[in-house]
Design an enzyme around this catalytic site. Sequence first.
Site, mmCIF file in Angstrom:
data_model
loop_
_atom_site.group_PDB
_atom_site.id
_atom_site.type_symbol
_atom_site.label_atom_id
_atom_site.label_comp_id
_atom_site.label_asym_id
_atom_site.label_seq_id
_atom_site.Cartn_x
_atom_site.Cartn_y
_atom_site.Cartn_z
ATOM 1 C CD GLU A 112 14.211 -12.729 -13.021
ATOM 2 O OE1 GLU A 112 13.817 -13.224 -12.019
ATOM 3 O OE2 GLU A 112 13.881 -11.345 -13.390
ATOM 4 C CG HIS A 117 16.319 -36.417 -10.743
ATOM 5 N ND1 HIS A 117 16.513 -37.807 -10.285
ATOM 6 C CD2 HIS A 117 17.352 -35.629 -11.221
ATOM 7 C CE1 HIS A 117 17.720 -37.810 -10.512
ATOM 8 N NE2 HIS A 117 18.459 -36.571 -11.160
ATOM 9 C CB CYS A 130 -0.808 0.226 1.188
ATOM 10 S SG CYS A 130 -1.983 -1.311 1.421
ATOM 11 C CD GLU A 146 7.084 -10.549 -12.215
ATOM 12 O OE1 GLU A 146 6.644 -10.044 -11.251
ATOM 13 O OE2 GLU A 146 8.187 -10.555 -12.644
ATOM 14 C CE LYS A 200 10.656 -10.547 -14.199
ATOM 15 N NZ LYS A 200 11.483 -10.075 -13.144
#
Length: 600
Positions: free
Chosen positions: A473, A496, A2, A480, A477
């Site tokens: 990463e 695995h 906020c 999101e 990216k």
Amino acid sequence: MCGIVGILNSKSLKSDAIEILKKLEYRGYDSAGISLFSDQKIRTIKSVGKISNLEKKSKNISDKFFSGVIGHTRWATHGVVSRNNAHPFANENLTLVCNGIIENYSQIQNRYKEIPKNIKSDTEVSFYYLSYLIDKYKNPDEAIEIFQKTIRGNFAFVIFIKKNNCFYILKNGSPISISNKNQSFYICSDSSILSNYHDTIFHCEDGDIIKINESKISYLQKKNKISFQKNISYQNPYDKGNYQHFMLKEIHEQPSVLKSTQSKYTSEYFIDFETKFRHLFEVDKIVLVGCGTAYHASMVGEYYFNHFTNKEVSTELASELRYKKINKNKQILYIFISQSGETMDTLMALKYVKSMNHKSLVITNSLESSMVREAEVTIPTYAQKEVGVASTKAFTCQLLSLANLALELGRMENSISNQIYKKNINLLTKLPSKIKKLINEFTPNAKIISKKLSQANACYFIGRNIAYPIALEGSLKLKEISYMHSEGFPGGEMKHGPIALIDKDSITVCLIPNNDLFEKSVSNAQEISARNGKIIILSSVKNMSKINGEIKVMNMPKENIIDTPFIYTIPLQLISYYFALSEGTDIDQPRNLAKSVTVE
Ligand code: F6R
């Protein structure tokens, strides 16, 4: 999270408050509100969604007869996203906004019959509680002091009480600063924004209660005078220029910010490294700490330290480290990485390791931040303000910082020769022009790949060694900003378990730099292709004749270990951006996220 604003005694209360809230939108954009007030009246306007909605709603409201305003942009923690749960919470005598979390709100709610039982927001409970205290105690100062002593958590409150026409600022954990000129005050949870308003600033400290009565500012509990310092002014980062989004602008800014960061490091910051830093590195172990993208930078840092130094090194997620037992017998240097310098998990982890008498260093892009005030030593990144919620230029500047640090340490402790040191510094100096070329050349490819992604159900990223954190990463990216399902894996781990996810509707982006693990990484890609998974390979190796199946190979520039993470990050940023663009998502402010995560 906020964002909070407060303005007292200004001619443009409403428009400045809205303007500041727009700049604070990176801290959350679920709902927003303002309360205009005077000793006669409090008027509150709230709306769900972005500040533009609030702006429309308050368009015809005049601020002429008011002396102050408080405002808030919300990232929901307790209570759904709704107009009711939007701040400010107000009645005819009191209005308040809060950034943070009140941890003991349900105990308070259960204890007082004056507090409605059906409300879910911790700030609304606090509002009813304070309102009860103001009624109970004749003197509002007393009510505020009891309020502050009772509530628990990390918070910043800005409060106006009509009864005594006073304005209060309470801080514990969450940042809040005040700028001042003559009788006018601007209060904000992001101090860098205040430089556009007044040229003196005061950063509140934990435990502070500041009271402003008309134009008189004082501590409520302490006798000392509040001392304002000169406010440093910043360039206006809230201008997208010719770019459609801040994210794209910030991707394109990388060559220039990497250049200025590297030149600061070589010309001043790491000069005389031994005198400045030897004491810090006289430890048994280094632990790199961060959250999200900054955690991925920490992971890259681990590979750098492992490669260029002889130090034992590991990585921790800040949110996990906070609750782990820490070895007191070893001397540890904790390196905290944070773009904002305000991430609550990282800040609390920093406070925690300090309380255990370990050494601390912060790498941050925000020199006015809470982490800088806590850390023993700060290494700035010079990425300039990052506005897009998805971190891009701050990440690559963090990598640059870690690369330099590992090289300096390696040279100081003789784990690398002077020649290797120089060769790598030279590579880092040449990096900006390499990155510039790569951004321009890869953009058409990113657009092609983004079209392929729109036919897939999921996208995976794999990499090994120093390319592994970059796979994570890349995946972060993509998910999101485009909301596509995505995971990042170390290439060797696929067999695995994760390889079970692979089917013809998935795309896997394989990062295959030309290093010792090249052959093994190619095999990992091949194993996915053999299970009908579509493959996109990013590699600097030109001739991959052995590969077959539905595979697209994109050529990368030649790399060394030190520049590998940068080179492989750029295409992934561009792919995510262009895919999200085609999906029509809100790229700079993706759903459910905020730029600065100031809650646990
Ligand atoms: C992702 C992103 C986040 C942040 C994380 C830590 O693009 O930006 O994952 O990296 O919230 O933030 P800072 O670096 O401000 O501590």
